[in-house]
Design a protein around this motif. Sequence first.
Motif, PDB file in Angstrom:
ATOM      1  N   PRO A   1     -10.743   1.958  -4.567  1.00  0.00           N
ATOM      2  CA  PRO A   1     -10.977   0.523  -4.770  1.00  0.00           C
ATOM      3  C   PRO A   1     -10.831  -0.223  -3.444  1.00  0.00           C
ATOM      4  O   PRO A   1     -10.147   0.251  -2.533  1.00  0.00           O
ATOM      5  N   ASP A   2     -11.468  -1.374  -3.349  1.00  0.00           N
ATOM      6  CA  ASP A   2     -11.329  -2.207  -2.157  1.00  0.00           C
ATOM      7  C   ASP A   2      -9.904  -2.746  -2.090  1.00  0.00           C
ATOM      8  O   ASP A   2      -9.289  -3.057  -3.118  1.00  0.00           O
TER       9      ASP A   2
ATOM     10  N   PRO B   1      -8.307   7.444  -5.213  1.00  0.00           N
ATOM     11  CA  PRO B   1      -9.640   7.231  -5.785  1.00  0.00           C
ATOM     12  C   PRO B   1      -9.567   7.025  -7.298  1.00  0.00           C
ATOM     13  O   PRO B   1      -8.706   7.591  -7.980  1.00  0.00           O
ATOM     14  N   GLY B   2     -10.481   6.202  -7.809  1.00  0.00           N
ATOM     15  CA  GLY B   2     -10.565   5.966  -9.246  1.00  0.00           C
ATOM     16  C   GLY B   2     -11.310   7.101  -9.926  1.00  0.00           C
ATOM     17  O   GLY B   2     -11.688   8.094  -9.278  1.00  0.00           O
ATOM     18  N   PRO B   3     -11.547   6.963 -11.227  1.00  0.00           N
ATOM     19  CA  PRO B   3     -12.245   8.007 -11.985  1.00  0.00           C
ATOM     20  C   PRO B   3     -13.641   8.324 -11.420  1.00  0.00           C
ATOM     21  O   PRO B   3     -14.125   9.443 -11.557  1.00  0.00           O
TER      22      PRO B   3
ATOM     23  N   CYS C   1       0.887  -1.163   0.000  1.00  0.00           N
ATOM     24  CA  CYS C   1       0.000   0.000   0.000  1.00  0.00           C
ATOM     25  C   CYS C   1       0.925   1.213   0.000  1.00  0.00           C
ATOM     26  O   CYS C   1       1.345   1.683   1.053  1.00  0.00           O
ATOM     27  N   VAL C   2       1.265   1.654  -1.213  1.00  0.00           N
ATOM     28  CA  VAL C   2       2.281   2.693  -1.385  1.00  0.00           C
ATOM     29  C   VAL C   2       1.779   3.697  -2.414  1.00  0.00           C
ATOM     30  O   VAL C   2       1.382   3.310  -3.515  1.00  0.00           O
ATOM     31  N   ALA C   3       1.792   4.957  -2.052  1.00  0.00           N
ATOM     32  CA  ALA C   3       1.360   6.012  -2.962  1.00  0.00           C
ATOM     33  C   ALA C   3       2.263   6.048  -4.195  1.00  0.00           C
ATOM     34  O   ALA C   3       3.458   5.740  -4.117  1.00  0.00           O
ATOM     35  N   GLY C   4       1.696   6.455  -5.325  1.00  0.00           N
ATOM     36  CA  GLY C   4       2.406   6.480  -6.592  1.00  0.00           C
ATOM     37  C   GLY C   4       3.760   7.162  -6.562  1.00  0.00           C
ATOM     38  O   GLY C   4       4.754   6.595  -7.046  1.00  0.00           O
ATOM     39  N   PRO C   5       3.868   8.376  -6.008  1.00  0.00           N
ATOM     40  CA  PRO C   5       5.186   9.037  -5.984  1.00  0.00           C
ATOM     41  C   PRO C   5       6.228   8.251  -5.187  1.00  0.00           C
ATOM     42  O   PRO C   5       7.398   8.207  -5.575  1.00  0.00           O
TER      43      PRO C   5
END
Length: 177
Positions: A163-164, A156-158, A123-127
């Motif tokens: 997502p779960d 969050p998605g579009p 569980c890691v943020a994109g940056p």
Amino acid sequence: MTEHPGKPFLYVVVCAAGIAAGVSKLITAAQERAWEVGVIATPVAMGGFFDSAAVEAQTGRPVRSAWRSPADPRPFPRPDAVAVAPATFNTVNKWAAGIADTLALGTLCEAAGLGVPIAVLPCVAGPLAAHPAYRDSLIRLRGMGVRFGEPYSGEPGPDGRRPDFPWATALDLLERA
């Protein structure tokens, strides 16, 4: 919960990510698949990232986050497998570097050395996931036989919904052992 002879024992290592509040879903799924479960949390995760009292009630065991003294008995049997969920940037990088400055990290380093099957749900943020040290850590841990689920950033998605988190995927990865 009482011990059931013959059931495999799963260590669930919980790191400090907001999604950790749902760790009971992984415990339930593991128990439904006939695992005994013990939870080890990073010290930061113990600071309110999940309901440790509820987890203790669900597993029938204390949540561990600190080293025991040599005189204290082992509260868990040796693991048959380990699931790290959620796994944070910090934990993945320290583990890959062999840093064992918490019980959670020491347990992961030891389990890898013993050849215990390990599944990780990052569980890691994109940056942070783009950081070269993180990418190198994933390569090193995969080279040690650690199995990884798909990355989860929590973004969050579009449609604006998150997502779960795929809790049961950790068990699926372990069953491929």
